[in-house]
Scaffold this motif. Structure first.
Motif, PDB file in Angstrom:
ATOM      1  N   LYS A 164       0.779  -1.087  -0.010  1.00  0.00           N
ATOM      2  CA  LYS A 164      -0.156  -0.084   0.101  1.00  0.00           C
ATOM      3  C   LYS A 164       0.819   1.247   0.082  1.00  0.00           C
ATOM      4  O   LYS A 164       0.592   2.222  -0.515  1.00  0.00           O
ATOM      5  N   LEU A 195      -2.999   9.205  -0.581  1.00  0.00           N
ATOM      6  CA  LEU A 195      -3.359   8.590   0.534  1.00  0.00           C
ATOM      7  C   LEU A 195      -4.995   8.874   0.631  1.00  0.00           C
ATOM      8  O   LEU A 195      -5.624   7.613   1.079  1.00  0.00           O
ATOM      9  N   GLU A 209       2.180   1.544  -3.470  1.00  0.00           N
ATOM     10  CA  GLU A 209       1.274   2.059  -4.291  1.00  0.00           C
ATOM     11  C   GLU A 209       0.939   3.859  -4.181  1.00  0.00           C
ATOM     12  O   GLU A 209       0.968   4.541  -5.112  1.00  0.00           O
ATOM     13  N   ALA A 210       0.982   4.234  -2.961  1.00  0.00           N
ATOM     14  CA  ALA A 210       0.863   5.573  -2.484  1.00  0.00           C
ATOM     15  C   ALA A 210       1.978   6.359  -3.059  1.00  0.00           C
ATOM     16  O   ALA A 210       1.524   7.510  -3.638  1.00  0.00           O
ATOM     17  N   GLN A 234      -6.743   6.562  -1.874  1.00  0.00           N
ATOM     18  CA  GLN A 234      -6.401   5.169  -2.035  1.00  0.00           C
ATOM     19  C   GLN A 234      -7.322   4.194  -1.499  1.00  0.00           C
ATOM     20  O   GLN A 234      -8.031   4.258  -0.462  1.00  0.00           O
ATOM     21  N   GLY A 283      -7.096   1.597   1.700  1.00  0.00           N
ATOM     22  CA  GLY A 283      -5.998   2.205   2.481  1.00  0.00           C
ATOM     23  C   GLY A 283      -6.480   2.623   3.933  1.00  0.00           C
ATOM     24  O   GLY A 283      -7.817   2.681   3.942  1.00  0.00           O
TER      25      GLY A 283
END
Length: 86
Positions: free
Chosen positions: A10, A39, A13-14, A42, A45
């Motif tokens: 995660k 964020l 990805e952010a 997301q 998330g």
């Protein structure tokens, strides 16, 4: 130094999304506001539910983040992006 391979999926990805957000706004530097935008947006998330739990409407926060990003310097045709030390 930022060690991408040590981050969770995660987090990776952010960071990648923050880079894409900066590029789409023609920002050469990847600023903390780009990461915040990533964020908040997301899926799956921890930030979106946290923001909601704090009583902040994510769409309002996203609009404010977008306004701040639009104030950053733009560079057309830049070759490489870099993260600021912040």
């Amino acid at each position: 130094m930022l060690r991408f391979e040590k981050m969770t999926v995660k987090a990776q990805e952010a960071v990648q999304s923050a880079q894409e957000i900066a590029a789409s706004h023609e920002n050469q530097q990847i600023e903390p506001i780009h990461l915040l935008a990533a964020l908040v947006a997301q899926d799956g998330g921890v930030v979106p539910p946290l923001v909601t739990k704090l009583g902040i409407r994510p769409e309002v926060l996203s609009q404010e983040i977008e306004r701040e990003i639009s104030r950053l310097p733009k560079v057309q045709g830049f070759g490489q992006q870099h993260m600021v030390p912040r």
